[in-house]
Design a protein around this motif. Structure first.
Motif, PDB file in Angstrom:
ATOM      1  N   SER A 249       0.820  -1.216   0.000  1.00 36.49           N
ATOM      2  CA  SER A 249       0.000   0.000   0.000  1.00 36.49           C
ATOM      3  C   SER A 249       0.852   1.263   0.000  1.00 36.49           C
ATOM      4  O   SER A 249       1.085   1.854   1.051  1.00 36.49           O
ATOM      5  CB  SER A 249      -0.933  -0.002   1.216  1.00 36.49           C
TER       6      SER A 249
ATOM      7  N   HIS B 287      -0.046   4.058  -0.985  1.00 40.57           N
ATOM      8  CA  HIS B 287      -0.898   5.235  -0.718  1.00 40.57           C
ATOM      9  C   HIS B 287      -1.877   4.885   0.403  1.00 40.57           C
ATOM     10  O   HIS B 287      -3.098   4.879   0.219  1.00 40.57           O
ATOM     11  CB  HIS B 287      -1.648   5.642  -1.991  1.00 40.57           C
TER      12      HIS B 287
ATOM     13  N   HIS C 242      -2.858   6.339   3.116  1.00 39.52           N
ATOM     14  CA  HIS C 242      -3.859   7.327   3.540  1.00 39.52           C
ATOM     15  C   HIS C 242      -5.090   7.247   2.640  1.00 39.52           C
ATOM     16  O   HIS C 242      -6.222   7.170   3.112  1.00 39.52           O
ATOM     17  CB  HIS C 242      -3.276   8.743   3.508  1.00 39.52           C
ATOM     18  N   ARG C 243      -4.835   7.215   1.334  1.00 38.56           N
ATOM     19  CA  ARG C 243      -5.955   7.173   0.387  1.00 38.56           C
ATOM     20  C   ARG C 243      -6.754   5.870   0.556  1.00 38.56           C
ATOM     21  O   ARG C 243      -7.983   5.865   0.579  1.00 38.56           O
ATOM     22  CB  ARG C 243      -5.408   7.282  -1.032  1.00 38.56           C
TER      23      ARG C 243
END
Ligand code: DX5
Ligand code: ZN
Length: 219
Positions: free
Chosen positions: A94, A96, A98-99
Motif C-alpha cells: 500500500s 498510498h 492514507h488514500r
C-alpha cells in the motif's frame, strides 16, 4: 471488555456456507475472518468477492475481511458492497495508505492495516490515525496451521506504546498460530481481536475450543 474471537474459515469446509455460519453462531463466534489470497502477494489462492457475499447472505455476524493481495485499493468498494464490515489491507502493498484507508472508511467499513511479521510497528508512525484496526501477522501469511511467532508479543507492546503516545485506540488484532495455548496471554498483552483457524477447525470438538477460547479471552 472481552476480546473478540474471529474464527478464520480458511481451513473450514466451504461446501455448506450456511451450515458453517449457523455453527459459528451457535458456538459463540463474535465475527468471521475471511482470508482473500491472490497467489501473488502470498503463495496461495483462496476466494474473492462472491464468497464474501455468500457469507453476508448467510449470517449477520460481522465479516472481517483480510485482503492478502496486491492492489487491494482497486476492490475496496466491491468488498464493502459484498458485506465486509472490517476491510484490512497489507501495509507492504500500500504505497498510498492514507488514500486506501480513507476510502475504506468512506465506503462504510472499518479500515484495517496488516503488518507482516518482518514489518516493524514504527512503520505506522505516520499513519496510525487513519486505521481503526491493526492486524499483526503472527505467521508469514498464506497458510493456516503455522507456528505462532513469539516476537508478536513485543510488537503488541510497541503498538500499544505508539497508540498511547498518539492518543489513539486502534483495535489490535493478531492472526496466525493463535489457539488455547496463547489466547489468554495475547489478550492480557493487549490484543482485542484474535483470529483463530486451525485450532478451531482441525479440532475434534470445535464448539468446546470456541468456548475455551472465549473464556481465556475475558479480561
Ligand atoms: C494466514 C491467514 C490466517 C489463517 C490463520 O495467512 O491470514 O487468517 O487462517 O490460521 P491459523 O489459525 O491456523 O494459523
Ligand atoms: Zn487472516
Amino acid at each position: 471488555m472481552a476480546a473478540v474471537l474471529a474464527p478464520s474459515i480458511l481451513s473450514a469446509d466451504l461446501s455448506d456456507i450456511r451450515g458453517l455460519c449457523q455453527n459459528l453462531e451457535q458456538w459463540g463466534a463474535d465475527a468471521i475472518h475471511l482470508d482473500v489470497m491472490d497467489g501473488v502477494f502470498v503463495p496461495n489462492f483462496t476466494f474473492g468477492i462472491s464468497i464474501v457475499r455468500a457469507f453476508r447472505q448467510a449470517t449477520s455476524l460481522p465479516l472481517d475481511v483480510h485482503l492478502m493481495m496486491v492492489h487491494p485499493e482497486k476492490y475496496i468498494d466491491s468488498f464493502v458492497a459484498a458485506g465486509a464490515d472490517i476491510l484490512t489491507v497489507h501495509y507492504e502493498v500500500s504505497p498510498h495508505l492514507h488514500r486506501t484507508l480513507t476510502r475504506i472508511r468512506q465506503a462504510g467499513a472499518r479500515a484495517g492495516v496488516a503488518l507482516n511479521p518482518h514489518t516493524p510497528v514504527h512503520a505506522l508512525e505516520a499513519s496510525l490515525q487513519w486505521a481503526d484496526l491493526v492486524l499483526l501477522m503472527s505467521v508469514s501469511p498464506g497458510f493456516g496451521g503455522q507456528a505462532f511467532i513469539p516476537e508478536t508479543f513485543e510488537k503488541i507492546r510497541r503498538l500499544r506504546q505508539l497508540a498511547e503516545q498518539k492518543h489513539l485506540d486502534p483495535i489490535i488484532a493478531v492472526d496466525g498460530g493463535v489457539g488455547p495455548h496463547n489466547a489468554e496471554a495475547l489478550t492480557q498483552a493487549g490484543a482485542r481481536l484474535l483470529v483463530v483457524g486451525n485450532a478451531i477447525f482441525k479440532a475434534e470438538q470445535p464448539a468446546a475450543v470456541v468456548q475455551q477460547l472465549k473464556q481465556s479471552m475475558q479480561r
